[in-house]
Design an enzyme around this catalytic site. Sequence first.
Site, short mmCIF file in Angstrom:
data_model
loop_
_atom_site.label_atom_id
_atom_site.label_comp_id
_atom_site.label_asym_id
_atom_site.label_seq_id
_atom_site.Cartn_x
_atom_site.Cartn_y
_atom_site.Cartn_z
CE1 TYR A 156 35.59 50.85 29.56
CE2 TYR A 156 35.37 50.23 27.24
CZ TYR A 156 36.08 50.21 28.44
OH TYR A 156 37.29 49.55 28.50
N GLY A 199 44.69 49.88 40.53
CA GLY A 199 43.99 48.64 40.19
C GLY A 199 44.95 47.48 40.00
CB ALA A 200 48.34 47.00 41.24
CG ASN A 201 43.06 44.30 43.40
OD1 ASN A 201 42.91 45.48 43.08
ND2 ASN A 201 42.07 43.42 43.37
CB THR A 202 42.39 41.74 39.84
OG1 THR A 202 41.85 40.64 39.12
CG2 THR A 202 41.70 43.01 39.39
N GLY A 203 43.97 41.18 37.28
CA GLY A 203 44.04 41.41 35.84
C GLY A 203 45.38 41.91 35.35
CB ILE A 204 46.32 44.05 32.44
CG1 ILE A 204 45.49 45.32 32.64
CG2 ILE A 204 45.65 43.14 31.43
CD1 ILE A 204 45.35 46.14 31.36
N GLY A 205 46.67 44.79 35.71
CA GLY A 205 47.38 45.58 36.71
C GLY A 205 48.31 44.71 37.54
#
Length: 337
Positions: A215, A60-66
């Site tokens: 969740y 999940g590195a394309n956005t946010g904290i990633g």
Amino acid sequence: MSMSVPAREVWKELRTNPLAKYGVATAVTAISLVLLRKWIAGGVCRSRIRLDGKTVVITGANTGIGKETARDLALRGARVVMACRDMRRGEKAASEVRRSTGNGNVVVRQLDLSSLASVREFASKLSATEDRLDILINNAGVMMCPRSLTEDGFETQLGVNHLAHFLLTMLLLDMLKSSAPSRVVNVSSIAHVGGKINFEDLFYNKTPYDSLVSYRQSKLANLLFSRELARRTRAYGVSAFALHPGVIRTELGRYVETRYPLLSALLRAPALLLMKTPKQGAQTTIYCAVTEGLEMHTGCYFSDCKLKEPAPEGKDDLAAMRLWDFSAKLVGYNEED
């Protein structure tokens, strides 16, 4: 002691001059907001360690904290493999990371965590193309989405947030062992508090589905997985950590906004003040990935770049062992893999 003449004059001015009152109130408010923002920002990773020659995988590195984690580790000289579902968005993010860090050793590989076949393909290709893996950051996730099933029939939140990352870690464990000392960093959440692993009905086939309860289960699973992984791999030089990144302004909350549009609209402005930025939210992930000497705390839980005590349910080692066995069977993993 009587007030000095200048002090009395200032006090009189404040009491009688509306502009002076406004100015003081504005100044006090501004200072308070600055202090509040500093407190909300939380801890900062102060480590200056370099990662030249090291390889990092971030889901999940394309956005946010990633993405912010990828940027930081690329600045430290690491080879960064950005594992993303959407290759177009992944390539765009990787280009931005390369440009902002000057590190051209940033690549994108496709990984769809809603598909175990995709997880296996990613792990197979990574093992064939990379000669080492020093840090695995299981960052990707979904939050409070409507009930749906993954390709393999798992409830989406547990399937994506835990089961897919469980399988990914197991398939890459030999690489992590051969690259030791190495680390696995699992992004959990304070939402594990009050969570429960519903072993009798993990996917809510028998009980009503509640997105928050689901969740919480998935985030508790992240924490318990970290504890059991640490117990099993400590002797091999592989450390595992779980963390709460904070409440962050990212795309993760998109389902919450869809479910409660009016409430989301009303809270949007306060949220800008009361939530962390992605860069601030990435700090504890980075801390767990790079801080020297953290191996002695393998299996532990962190928040704001500090060791924190998890909720009692996050320290249940029997549940952690049981979850491990359940997870292995569900994803079809055995030691011969």
